[in-house]
Write a protein that holds these residues in place. Structure first.
Motif, PDB file in Angstrom:
ATOM      1  N   VAL A 167     -12.314   2.309  60.374  1.00 46.46           N
ATOM      2  CA  VAL A 167     -12.081   3.291  61.306  1.00 46.46           C
ATOM      3  C   VAL A 167     -11.457   2.827  62.439  1.00 46.46           C
ATOM      4  CG1 VAL A 167     -13.020   5.572  62.388  1.00 46.46           C
ATOM      5  CG2 VAL A 167     -13.712   4.953  60.235  1.00 46.46           C
ATOM      6  N   GLY A 168     -10.090   3.065  62.907  1.00 53.58           N
ATOM      7  CA  GLY A 168      -9.796   2.546  64.145  1.00 53.58           C
ATOM      8  C   GLY A 168      -9.978   3.297  65.188  1.00 53.58           C
ATOM      9  N   ILE A 169      -9.901   3.001  66.341  1.00 47.68           N
ATOM     10  CA  ILE A 169     -10.156   3.783  67.714  1.00 47.68           C
ATOM     11  C   ILE A 169      -9.173   4.490  68.291  1.00 47.68           C
ATOM     12  CG2 ILE A 169      -9.704   1.813  69.196  1.00 47.68           C
ATOM     13  CD1 ILE A 169     -12.685   3.616  69.915  1.00 47.68           C
ATOM     14  N   LYS A 170      -7.749   3.950  67.625  1.00 54.59           N
ATOM     15  CA  LYS A 170      -6.736   4.471  68.331  1.00 54.59           C
ATOM     16  C   LYS A 170      -6.349   6.106  67.874  1.00 54.59           C
ATOM     17  CE  LYS A 170      -1.528   3.859  68.504  1.00 54.59           C
ATOM     18  NZ  LYS A 170      -0.520   3.145  67.930  1.00 54.59           N
ATOM     19  N   GLY A 171      -6.752   6.661  66.656  1.00 59.65           N
ATOM     20  CA  GLY A 171      -6.809   7.820  66.339  1.00 59.65           C
ATOM     21  C   GLY A 171      -7.582   8.818  67.308  1.00 59.65           C
TER      22      GLY A 171
ATOM     23  N   PHE B 111     -11.700  15.184  77.536  1.00 63.22           N
ATOM     24  CA  PHE B 111     -11.554  14.096  76.856  1.00 63.22           C
ATOM     25  C   PHE B 111     -12.907  13.493  76.419  1.00 63.22           C
ATOM     26  CE2 PHE B 111     -11.609   9.339  77.369  1.00 63.22           C
ATOM     27  CZ  PHE B 111     -10.574   9.170  76.345  1.00 63.22           C
ATOM     28  N   ILE B 112     -13.919  13.553  77.168  1.00 62.75           N
ATOM     29  CA  ILE B 112     -15.020  13.053  76.618  1.00 62.75           C
ATOM     30  C   ILE B 112     -15.601  13.673  75.652  1.00 62.75           C
ATOM     31  CG2 ILE B 112     -17.485  12.505  77.619  1.00 62.75           C
ATOM     32  CD1 ILE B 112     -16.199  11.939  80.237  1.00 62.75           C
ATOM     33  N   VAL B 113     -15.593  15.247  75.634  1.00 64.53           N
ATOM     34  CA  VAL B 113     -16.231  15.786  74.624  1.00 64.53           C
ATOM     35  C   VAL B 113     -15.555  15.746  73.117  1.00 64.53           C
ATOM     36  CG1 VAL B 113     -16.657  18.228  73.738  1.00 64.53           C
ATOM     37  CG2 VAL B 113     -17.310  17.830  76.037  1.00 64.53           C
ATOM     38  N   CYS B 114     -14.139  15.732  73.272  1.00 66.02           N
ATOM     39  CA  CYS B 114     -13.421  15.191  72.025  1.00 66.02           C
ATOM     40  C   CYS B 114     -13.625  13.951  71.546  1.00 66.02           C
ATOM     41  CB  CYS B 114     -11.892  15.596  72.407  1.00 66.02           C
ATOM     42  SG  CYS B 114     -11.511  17.493  72.596  1.00 66.02           S
ATOM     43  N   LEU B 115     -14.053  12.987  72.308  1.00 71.09           N
ATOM     44  CA  LEU B 115     -14.040  11.535  71.970  1.00 71.09           C
ATOM     45  C   LEU B 115     -15.542  11.463  71.310  1.00 71.09           C
ATOM     46  CD1 LEU B 115     -12.879   8.778  71.968  1.00 71.09           C
ATOM     47  CD2 LEU B 115     -13.985   8.258  74.064  1.00 71.09           C
ATOM     48  N   VAL B 116     -16.344  12.321  71.835  1.00 74.98           N
ATOM     49  CA  VAL B 116     -17.726  12.253  71.461  1.00 74.98           C
ATOM     50  C   VAL B 116     -17.810  12.756  69.821  1.00 74.98           C
ATOM     51  CG1 VAL B 116     -20.057  13.134  71.686  1.00 74.98           C
ATOM     52  CG2 VAL B 116     -19.110  11.923  73.657  1.00 74.98           C
ATOM     53  N   ILE B 117     -17.004  13.956  69.786  1.00 71.33           N
ATOM     54  CA  ILE B 117     -17.033  14.688  68.517  1.00 71.33           C
ATOM     55  C   ILE B 117     -16.321  13.984  67.594  1.00 71.33           C
ATOM     56  CG2 ILE B 117     -16.053  16.631  67.311  1.00 71.33           C
ATOM     57  CD1 ILE B 117     -16.667  18.420  69.878  1.00 71.33           C
ATOM     58  N   ALA B 118     -15.325  13.087  67.905  1.00 72.92           N
ATOM     59  CA  ALA B 118     -14.466  12.236  66.892  1.00 72.92           C
ATOM     60  C   ALA B 118     -15.540  11.348  66.398  1.00 72.92           C
ATOM     61  CB  ALA B 118     -13.192  11.969  67.604  1.00 72.92           C
ATOM     62  N   ALA B 119     -16.133  10.497  67.351  1.00 70.88           N
ATOM     63  CA  ALA B 119     -16.997   9.376  67.126  1.00 70.88           C
ATOM     64  C   ALA B 119     -18.076   9.821  66.232  1.00 70.88           C
ATOM     65  CB  ALA B 119     -17.577   8.750  68.429  1.00 70.88           C
ATOM     66  N   MET B 120     -18.820  10.965  66.481  1.00 77.05           N
ATOM     67  CA  MET B 120     -19.663  11.455  65.447  1.00 77.05           C
ATOM     68  C   MET B 120     -19.226  11.899  64.349  1.00 77.05           C
ATOM     69  SD  MET B 120     -21.897  13.910  68.063  1.00 77.05           S
ATOM     70  CE  MET B 120     -22.831  14.499  66.957  1.00 77.05           C
ATOM     71  N   LEU B 121     -18.304  12.411  64.079  1.00 76.18           N
ATOM     72  CA  LEU B 121     -17.384  12.543  62.840  1.00 76.18           C
ATOM     73  C   LEU B 121     -17.264  11.392  61.964  1.00 76.18           C
ATOM     74  CD1 LEU B 121     -15.286  15.934  63.351  1.00 76.18           C
ATOM     75  CD2 LEU B 121     -17.382  15.759  62.419  1.00 76.18           C
ATOM     76  N   SER B 122     -16.493  10.219  62.751  1.00 77.47           N
ATOM     77  CA  SER B 122     -16.430   9.153  62.006  1.00 77.47           C
ATOM     78  C   SER B 122     -17.583   8.314  61.740  1.00 77.47           C
ATOM     79  CB  SER B 122     -15.503   8.172  62.848  1.00 77.47           C
ATOM     80  OG  SER B 122     -16.321   8.033  63.904  1.00 77.47           O
ATOM     81  N   MET B 123     -18.864   8.569  62.327  1.00 80.29           N
ATOM     82  CA  MET B 123     -19.922   7.799  61.994  1.00 80.29           C
ATOM     83  C   MET B 123     -20.556   8.461  60.807  1.00 80.29           C
ATOM     84  SD  MET B 123     -21.762   6.321  65.481  1.00 80.29           S
ATOM     85  CE  MET B 123     -22.481   8.168  65.710  1.00 80.29           C
TER      86      MET B 123
END
Length: 130
Positions: A11-15, A56-68
């Motif tokens: 899972v890349g960080i760019k997406g 930005f922070i909320v979307c990044l946290v949600i995307a990180a949780m979904l990828s984990m």
């Protein structure tokens, strides 16, 4: 160099970063335009930066949780042994009476059967419900 396979899905960080940046910019522009309260007032950059940063922070946290939480299914789950079975096939395998009837309903009722007492009758049979 040795060829090492990754232990989990790559899972890349760019997406997630681009996804979060997009929604941060949308929130920034939206609050910058609509947060001033009309054309007679100046632009509210303080509110716009706050809203953009929060989005930005909320979307990044949600995307990180979904990828984990991403996990591949086990191999035995893809062979059709679960919920994708048709009930007609299951009834034929267990030898239920009337399983092969063309209408899909049981051909005959057992003696002493009272209409409306089982799940098939209460789910919308031919008899009117009281």
């Amino acid at each position: 160099m040795t060829d090492q396979t990754p232990r989990g899905p790559r899972v890349g960080i760019k997406g997630p970063l681009m996804f979060s940046a997009f929604f941060g910019v949308v929130a920034f522009v939206t609050v910058l335009i609509f947060g001033s309260g009309g054309t007679g007032h100046g632009l509210r950059f303080d509110l716009a930066f706050s809203a953009g940063g929060i989005a930005f922070i909320v979307c990044l946290v949600i995307a990180a949780m979904l990828s984990m939480t991403y996990k591949e299914n086990a191999d035995h789950l893809g062979h059709g042994s679960g919920v994708n079975l048709r009930s007609e096939d299951r009834l034929k395998r267990h030898g239920a009476p009337g399983a092969g009837s063309p209408s899909g309903q049981a051909a005959e009722r057992p003696e002493g059967h009272t209409p409306g007492t089982d799940r098939a009758d209460s789910a919308g049979g031919d008899e009117p419900q009281a």
